[in-house]
Every structure is written in C-alpha cells, then in structure tokens.
Design an enzyme around this catalytic site. Structure first.
Site, PDB file in Angstrom:
ATOM      1  CB  THR A 193     -12.169  54.749  39.563  1.00  0.00           C
ATOM      2  OG1 THR A 193     -12.476  55.320  38.290  1.00  0.00           O
ATOM      3  CG2 THR A 193     -10.720  55.061  39.900  1.00  0.00           C
ATOM      4  CE1 TYR A 233     -10.016  53.974  36.306  1.00  0.00           C
ATOM      5  CE2 TYR A 233      -8.441  55.761  36.018  1.00  0.00           C
ATOM      6  CZ  TYR A 233      -9.704  55.323  36.357  1.00  0.00           C
ATOM      7  OH  TYR A 233     -10.673  56.227  36.733  1.00  0.00           O
ATOM      8  CB  SER A 279     -20.394  54.464  36.913  1.00  0.00           C
ATOM      9  OG  SER A 279     -19.683  55.673  36.753  1.00  0.00           O
ATOM     10  CB  THR A 322     -16.603  58.931  40.643  1.00  0.00           C
ATOM     11  OG1 THR A 322     -15.602  58.952  39.617  1.00  0.00           O
ATOM     12  CG2 THR A 322     -16.019  58.326  41.913  1.00  0.00           C
ATOM     13  CG  ASP A 323     -17.016  58.762  34.933  1.00  0.00           C
ATOM     14  OD1 ASP A 323     -16.354  59.557  35.631  1.00  0.00           O
ATOM     15  OD2 ASP A 323     -16.536  58.164  33.954  1.00  0.00           O
ATOM     16  CE  LYS A 358     -15.886  62.500  38.663  1.00  0.00           C
ATOM     17  NZ  LYS A 358     -15.648  61.246  37.913  1.00  0.00           N
ATOM     18  CD  GLU A 380     -23.408  76.985  43.470  1.00  0.00           C
ATOM     19  OE1 GLU A 380     -24.065  76.757  44.497  1.00  0.00           O
ATOM     20  OE2 GLU A 380     -22.227  77.340  43.493  1.00  0.00           O
TER      21      GLU A 380
END
Length: 356
Positions: free
Chosen positions: A46, A60, A93, A126-127, A199, A312
């Site tokens: 991105t 995009y 990615s 970022t993926d 992420k 988490e």
C-alpha cells in the site's frame, strides 16, 4: 579548414554534454559524509499503491510506485541520511512467498556486512508485514537497525501515511539508539519489536500493536525515543540461512466448531513438512482432530505446533504437540520452517519453542 570545423563541432558536442551532466548533478543530492548511509529495500504494498481518486483508500493497486518515486516524495529524508534505494519486488504483500522473503533476507545480510552501511529500511505491504519482519528477526544477526515500514493508505490518498512513516523509518534506522534491538516495525509513530508486533485492524492507521509486550518507543519530530534499553525477546534464536535454498512448506490450520479432522492429513499429503494450529482458546483442538494429529506425529514424524486463534494469549503445554507459547500462528510458522530447514528434530523444536 574542414579539420578545424570538425574540431569545433566535437568541442560543441562535448560542451553540451558537460552542461547536461552539470544540470543532472545539480538535481541529484550530493553525498554527505556527515550523514549515515541507509539502504531502503522496496517490496511494494500500500505504501507504493495508487488509486484513481485522492479520496479512495480501499480500492487501489498496491505496488504501483517504484522506490525512486517513494524517496522523491519525501525530500526531508535527504537531511537525515544518504539513501540507497533497491527495488526487490513490487506487489501486494499477500502475494509474497517464502522464497521472496528468503531472497530479501540474503540481500540484507550482504548489505549489513558493508562497514559503511548504518541501517536498513524495508518498505512493505501491511497484510503480511509481520511475517517478513519475524523472518528477518530470526535470520539477521546484527546490531545495525533493521526497520520494516508500511502504510495503511495508498500514496495517492489525502492524508497518506506512507511518506511520514518512511521518513520516521529512515530516522530510526539512522539513530545509534536503535542499535542492538533486532528487527523493528515502524508505523503511525510507534516502534515495535518484530517478534511481538502484529496487525490488528484491516483499515485503521493505528493497526500495528504488540499487546502484552508493548511498544519499544515512539518517534517525535524524526527522533526515536525508546522506553527501554535494548533487550532480546524471550525465546528468540538466530538461524543461519546461508545454505538454505528453499524453505519447507508449513501450513496453518484454523480451529472451529465442527472442524474436519482430515484437513491436517490432507495438508501433509499435499506436501506440508510441518503444521501450525490456530487453536481455540489456549490450545484446544477437537478430540477427533487430535487423533489425526497424533497419527501424523507418530507415523510421519510431522512437527505440529499449537498456537492460538485469539488476538493474544499463551499457548500452554497441555496440548498434544508443541505449544507456541506467546507466538501467534503466523510467527510460529516461520520459526518452524526455519527449524525444519536447519535439521531440528521434534525434540529440538520443542526446546526451541519452550520458555525457560
């Protein structure tokens, strides 16, 4: 006479070429011996994405802008470091493969071996950014700063976060305060350890978090401020990838009600050399699923790591296989792939993931 004319013509051509060269030189940034040297490896994503409208932040094309344009868009970088840009790939990615990441790691190893290189920045989608960052953290043994950076808005968007993130990443990679901290993740002014950063949101700018581990620091006015002295995450090891040509396939299986127990068996039949389970709760897997897992471990010597599908948490050692402890499935996967590549036995892998 003709000789004189020819000589004059050659002189004029040379003069024009010299003027062109001088103009080109005037546009380029001269090397500043007082600034650190930072190499930026571009992978796409991105941060290098383009849309048809400055209002578009969802639809995009990632990986549309080359590294030269990314650097040109942030002139202030030139006051922080001497930049060497290297285009490795240029794609979203989600399409990167372990082969791409292995290639990147070897390029970085060669670069940090150069005494005049102070730090490394990787621009990345970022993926799957956290996966690449984890791989680098496990394979690049250097005190030099390595910073993985991305963006949540394409370069064409109003308020695009990429330019500031890139500027901050170069600032972090240029700072002596960043030495000895392993691979770092930098977005939205926060500095995190690649070992723990993940992420958490597919849309918002403030998406990368380290949960219980917390951020290592923040960036203010292009100055990194760290909350702690450099430290090594518990359980972190380094793998030598010099002789690794190809990484083994390791699949992640997701736990859910009514799980098909044969999925694990199918993954192995399709070539998986190891499995990571995104288990329910701490390390819960269905009873019939565990029967299949037990058979795979016993009959095929397949290492199976139990992680968690929760955002988490701690994967306990009450599971049938190897608990990932605090590592999420995608981070545990790369650790398992590297362990298999390095010839670790199942007992060795158990020790690798255990927290002493």
């Amino acid at each position: 006479m003709w000789g004189f004319i020819v000589t004059c013509g050659i002189f004029l051509v040379l003069l024009c070429q010299l003027r062109l060269l001088s103009k080109r030189k005037s546009k380029s940034t001269p090397y500043n011996a007082l600034l650190p040297n930072v190499t930026v490896f571009a992978m796409g994503g991105t941060i290098a994405g383009c849309a048809n409208s400055s209002l578009e932040i969802v639809n995009y094309i990632p990986g549309s802008v080359g590294i030269e344009k990314l650097i040109e868009a942030v002139p202030a970088i030139k006051a922080i470091a001497n930049i060497n840009g290297v285009q490795v790939t240029n794609m979203g990615s989600e399409n990167l493969t372990p082969a791409d990441v292995l290639k990147l790691a070897k390029l970085i190893l060669a670069e940090v071996a150069k005494p005049n290189v102070h730090g490394i920045v990787i621009t990345h989608g970022t993926d799957s950014l956290e996966e690449t960052a984890m791989f680098l953290d496990l394979t690049i043994s250097t005190a030099k700063p390595i910073v993985v950076v991305g963006a949540m808005r394409p370069s064409t968007a109003i308020g695009a976060d990429g330019p500031m993130n890139l500027l901050n990443a170069v600032a972090v990679a240029s700072s002596n305060q960043s030495m000895g901290r392993g691979t770092l993740v930098l977005l939205n002014d926060r500095i995190g350890s690649a070992f723990y950063t993940t992420k958490t949101n597919g849309n918002t700018l403030d998406t990368f978090k380290s949960y219980e581990a917390g951020s290592l620091g923040i960036v203010l006015n292009q100055k990194p401020f760290y909350f702690f002295s450099p430290a090594v995450p518990t359980g972190k090891v380094f793998f030598d990838i010099y002789n690794i040509k190809q990484l083994p396939r390791v699949d992640i299986l997701y736990g859910y009600q009514g799980l098909n127990p044969k999925l694990a068996e199918s993954a192995v039949h399709l070539g998986a050399k190891g499995l990571v389970l995104a288990a329910m709760g701490a390390t819960s897997w269905t009873d019939d699923g565990n029967e299949v897992i037990s058979s795979l471990i016993r009959e095929h010597n397949i290492p199976v790591v139990y992680s968690h599908r929760t955002a988490e948490g701690y994967s306990s050692n009450s599971c049938l296989g190897i608990p990932s402890y605090f590592l999420n499935p995608q981070k545990a996967r790369y650790m398992l792939m590297l362990a298999i590549s390095s010839g670790y036995s199942i007992r060795d892998i158990e020790g690798l993931f255990s927290i002493k």
